[in-house]
Design a protein around this motif. Sequence first.
Motif, PDB file in Angstrom:
ATOM      1  N   HIS A   1     -95.704  64.266-121.464  1.00 16.99           N
ATOM      2  CA  HIS A   1     -96.816  64.898-120.743  1.00 16.99           C
ATOM      3  C   HIS A   1     -96.837  66.396-121.024  1.00 16.99           C
ATOM      4  O   HIS A   1     -97.902  66.984-121.248  1.00 16.99           O
ATOM      5  N   ALA A   2     -95.652  67.007-120.993  1.00 20.41           N
ATOM      6  CA  ALA A   2     -95.554  68.466-121.229  1.00 20.41           C
ATOM      7  C   ALA A   2     -96.069  68.809-122.625  1.00 20.41           C
ATOM      8  O   ALA A   2     -96.840  69.764-122.800  1.00 20.41           O
ATOM      9  N   GLN A   3     -95.671  68.021-123.605  1.00 16.59           N
ATOM     10  CA  GLN A   3     -96.100  68.305-124.985  1.00 16.59           C
ATOM     11  C   GLN A   3     -97.619  68.182-125.112  1.00 16.59           C
ATOM     12  O   GLN A   3     -98.269  69.017-125.754  1.00 16.59           O
ATOM     13  N   PHE A   4     -98.173  67.145-124.487  1.00 15.05           N
ATOM     14  CA  PHE A   4     -99.629  66.995-124.532  1.00 15.05           C
ATOM     15  C   PHE A   4    -100.322  68.206-123.908  1.00 15.05           C
ATOM     16  O   PHE A   4    -101.273  68.760-124.478  1.00 15.05           O
ATOM     17  N   LEU A   5     -99.853  68.626-122.738  1.00 15.99           N
ATOM     18  CA  LEU A   5    -100.499  69.751-122.036  1.00 15.99           C
ATOM     19  C   LEU A   5    -100.385  71.037-122.855  1.00 15.99           C
ATOM     20  O   LEU A   5    -101.359  71.797-122.970  1.00 15.99           O
ATOM     21  N   ALA A   6     -99.207  71.279-123.427  1.00 15.64           N
ATOM     22  CA  ALA A   6     -99.016  72.495-124.238  1.00 15.64           C
ATOM     23  C   ALA A   6     -99.964  72.474-125.438  1.00 15.64           C
ATOM     24  O   ALA A   6    -100.623  73.480-125.746  1.00 15.64           O
ATOM     25  N   ASP A   7    -100.059  71.341-126.095  1.00 14.72           N
ATOM     26  CA  ASP A   7    -100.979  71.209-127.243  1.00 14.72           C
ATOM     27  C   ASP A   7    -102.420  71.478-126.813  1.00 14.72           C
ATOM     28  O   ASP A   7    -103.178  72.151-127.514  1.00 14.72           O
ATOM     29  N   LYS A   8    -102.798  70.931-125.657  1.00 15.33           N
ATOM     30  CA  LYS A   8    -104.182  71.066-125.181  1.00 15.33           C
ATOM     31  C   LYS A   8    -104.498  72.512-124.806  1.00 15.33           C
ATOM     32  O   LYS A   8    -105.595  73.008-125.077  1.00 15.33           O
ATOM     33  N   ILE A   9    -103.545  73.170-124.166  1.00 18.62           N
ATOM     34  CA  ILE A   9    -103.741  74.572-123.767  1.00 18.62           C
ATOM     35  C   ILE A   9    -103.994  75.434-125.008  1.00 18.62           C
ATOM     36  O   ILE A   9    -104.898  76.274-125.023  1.00 18.62           O
ATOM     37  N   VAL A  10    -103.237  75.187-126.066  1.00 21.03           N
ATOM     38  CA  VAL A  10    -103.436  75.938-127.316  1.00 21.03           C
ATOM     39  C   VAL A  10    -104.809  75.596-127.910  1.00 21.03           C
ATOM     40  O   VAL A  10    -105.546  76.480-128.358  1.00 21.03           O
ATOM     41  N   ALA A  11    -105.169  74.320-127.873  1.00 16.70           N
ATOM     42  CA  ALA A  11    -106.479  73.908-128.409  1.00 16.70           C
ATOM     43  C   ALA A  11    -107.621  74.603-127.672  1.00 16.70           C
ATOM     44  O   ALA A  11    -108.670  74.888-128.259  1.00 16.70           O
ATOM     45  N   LEU A  12    -107.416  74.889-126.397  1.00 15.94           N
ATOM     46  CA  LEU A  12    -108.445  75.561-125.593  1.00 15.94           C
ATOM     47  C   LEU A  12    -108.409  77.084-125.756  1.00 15.94           C
ATOM     48  O   LEU A  12    -109.208  77.793-125.159  1.00 15.94           O
TER      49      LEU A  12
END
Length: 140
Positions: free
Chosen positions: A52-63
């Motif tokens: 979950h943490a990895q997904f959120l970190a990836d998404k935050i960067v994508a945004l």
Amino acid sequence: MKEKLIQALNQDLAHEYEAVITYTTFAARVKGPYRPALRGFFLKEATEELGHAQFLADKIVALGGVPTTQPATVPEAETPRAMLEAILKAETEALERYAARMRQAEEFGDLGLAARIHAMIEDETEHKEEVEKLLAGFPG
Ligand SMILES: [Fe+2]
Ligand SMILES: [Fe+2]
């Protein structure tokens, strides 16, 4: 709106990092006759929270944001029961956060994000129900 979403996802990320540390620490510290079962459960959860943490970190960067590196406060617990109670509280709060986040993602118009949060709601619900079952028959 985007900034608010990034900020909220960073709060979620801080709690996922906290969950990774909590489960890893509890797996190390849990004692007593139920250690093997509880350790196995905690280690499995730690892996899922890291996903979950990895997904959120990836998404935050994508945004366009910067992912936090600071975990939320890790709960202190000595006994197996106190550990399970701390986890139940954390999983319940995670579900509340993700319910709000899913609506926020929908309003923002990112349905892919909403769908992933939906999947994380499934995971956290499973975690919460497993802990409830463990606690229901727990001695002491
Ligand atoms: Fe999680
Ligand atoms: Fe969880």
